[in-house]
Design a protein around this motif. Structure first.
Motif, PDB file in Angstrom:
ATOM      1  N   LYS A  25       0.557  -9.824  -7.786  1.00  0.00           N
ATOM      2  CA  LYS A  25      -0.531  -8.899  -8.130  1.00  0.00           C
ATOM      3  C   LYS A  25       0.024  -7.570  -8.632  1.00  0.00           C
ATOM      4  O   LYS A  25      -0.489  -6.994  -9.604  1.00  0.00           O
ATOM      5  CB  LYS A  25      -1.426  -8.680  -6.914  1.00  0.00           C
ATOM      6  CG  LYS A  25      -2.301  -9.868  -6.557  1.00  0.00           C
ATOM      7  CD  LYS A  25      -3.180  -9.561  -5.362  1.00  0.00           C
ATOM      8  CE  LYS A  25      -4.048 -10.760  -5.003  1.00  0.00           C
ATOM      9  NZ  LYS A  25      -4.898 -10.472  -3.815  1.00  0.00           N
ATOM     10  N   ASP A  26       1.078  -7.072  -7.966  1.00  0.00           N
ATOM     11  CA  ASP A  26       1.677  -5.798  -8.395  1.00  0.00           C
ATOM     12  C   ASP A  26       2.269  -5.914  -9.790  1.00  0.00           C
ATOM     13  O   ASP A  26       2.147  -4.990 -10.611  1.00  0.00           O
ATOM     14  CB  ASP A  26       2.761  -5.384  -7.396  1.00  0.00           C
ATOM     15  CG  ASP A  26       2.183  -5.000  -6.039  1.00  0.00           C
ATOM     16  OD1 ASP A  26       0.976  -4.733  -5.975  1.00  0.00           O
ATOM     17  OD2 ASP A  26       2.950  -5.001  -5.047  1.00  0.00           O
TER      18      ASP A  26
ATOM     19  N   GLY B  41       5.099 -12.517   1.221  1.00  0.00           N
ATOM     20  CA  GLY B  41       4.182 -11.668   0.470  1.00  0.00           C
ATOM     21  C   GLY B  41       4.232 -11.859  -1.024  1.00  0.00           C
ATOM     22  O   GLY B  41       4.081 -10.906  -1.796  1.00  0.00           O
TER      23      GLY B  41
ATOM     24  N   GLN C 149       1.141 -10.697  -3.156  1.00  0.00           N
ATOM     25  CA  GLN C 149       1.050  -9.265  -3.431  1.00  0.00           C
ATOM     26  C   GLN C 149       2.055  -8.858  -4.495  1.00  0.00           C
ATOM     27  O   GLN C 149       1.769  -8.004  -5.345  1.00  0.00           O
ATOM     28  CB  GLN C 149       1.315  -8.480  -2.138  1.00  0.00           C
ATOM     29  CG  GLN C 149       1.063  -6.990  -2.274  1.00  0.00           C
ATOM     30  CD  GLN C 149      -0.366  -6.679  -2.679  1.00  0.00           C
ATOM     31  OE1 GLN C 149      -1.316  -7.268  -2.165  1.00  0.00           O
ATOM     32  NE2 GLN C 149      -0.536  -5.765  -3.633  1.00  0.00           N
TER      33      GLN C 149
END
Length: 229
Positions: free
Chosen positions: A207-208, A201, A204
């Motif tokens: 992106k976070d 992941g 993600q």
């Protein structure tokens, strides 16, 4: 002495030393490839580039001292075996702690808060960290090693890396062996790293982090404007 080492490790982690180290290694790996150009380098610069090339590209057969010890591996075939099989041996050694943890049954507690669960997660984390870092370091030299069998002198029909050997036919052992490890290293390593990051992941996570950075920047700007009123 142990306390000083621990303080040094803590300081290195706090100041992102591993990330700077990776950048530095990559820089010298690229710098080592400059010797292929027909440029009249100053003697000092050329000596530095050649030495750093052997160190940071992990061409052990060109390192001073080690080149004398490994004289028996100076032939093209033996060097090819050393560069292609050696990394697999190191990867097998990295797997030993994981295998020991599996035998002790730590993997059964991977999701609980017991000591065994912590040890399992810690062992896996160290394994992935060490393996990824090793693949990052060896990628240039093992990739070049697997392609040397295809680098032939068209006029003489001899290998450019060893003019005592004929260019290997497509059906020869050297050609098939090099082609197999070409799929494993130059193509396999980037594919494996990308698949691992997707599985974990990583998109993600990135992106976070971007969203958090944007929010922090917006909040800092708001505080600055509010305080200036």
């Amino acid at each position: 002495a142990i306390l000083k080492v621990k303080k040094l490790i803590t300081w290195a982690k706090q100041n992102h030393a591993p990330q700077f180290g990776k950048i530095l290694v990559t820089y010298f790996q690229v710098l080592g490839s400059f010797t292929m150009f027909t440029i009249e380098w100053p003697d000092i610069a050329l000596t530095m580039i050649v030495r750093l090339k052997g160190l940071f590209k992990f061409e052990v057969l060109q390192m001073p001292g080690l080149s004398c010890v490994l004289q028996s591996y100076s032939s093209f075939t033996q060097a090819l075996h050393l560069y292609t099989i050696g990394p697999l041996i190191f990867l097998a050694l990295f797997l030993l702690p994981v295998a020991a943890a599996v035998l002790r049954g730590y993997y059964r507690h991977s999701r609980d808060g017991l000591e065994e669960g912590y040890r399992w997660r810690h062992t896996l984390d160290k394994f992935w960290t060490n393996m990824m870092f090793m693949l990052f370091l060896i990628y240039p030299v093992v990739s070049i090693a697997t392609m040397r069998a295809f680098n032939c002198d068209a006029n003489l029909g001899l290998l450019k890396d060893d003019y005592t050997m004929l260019c290997p036919p497509v059906s020869s052992y050297i050609f098939v062996y090099s082609a197999g490890f070409f799929l494993l290293y130059p193509i396999g390593i980037p594919f494996f790293m990308n698949a691992s990051m997707v599985k974990m992941g990583m998109k993600q996570i990135v992106k976070d982090k971007i969203e958090k950075a944007r929010f922090s920047a917006m909040l800092a700007l708001f505080v600055k404007l509010a305080c200036s009123v």
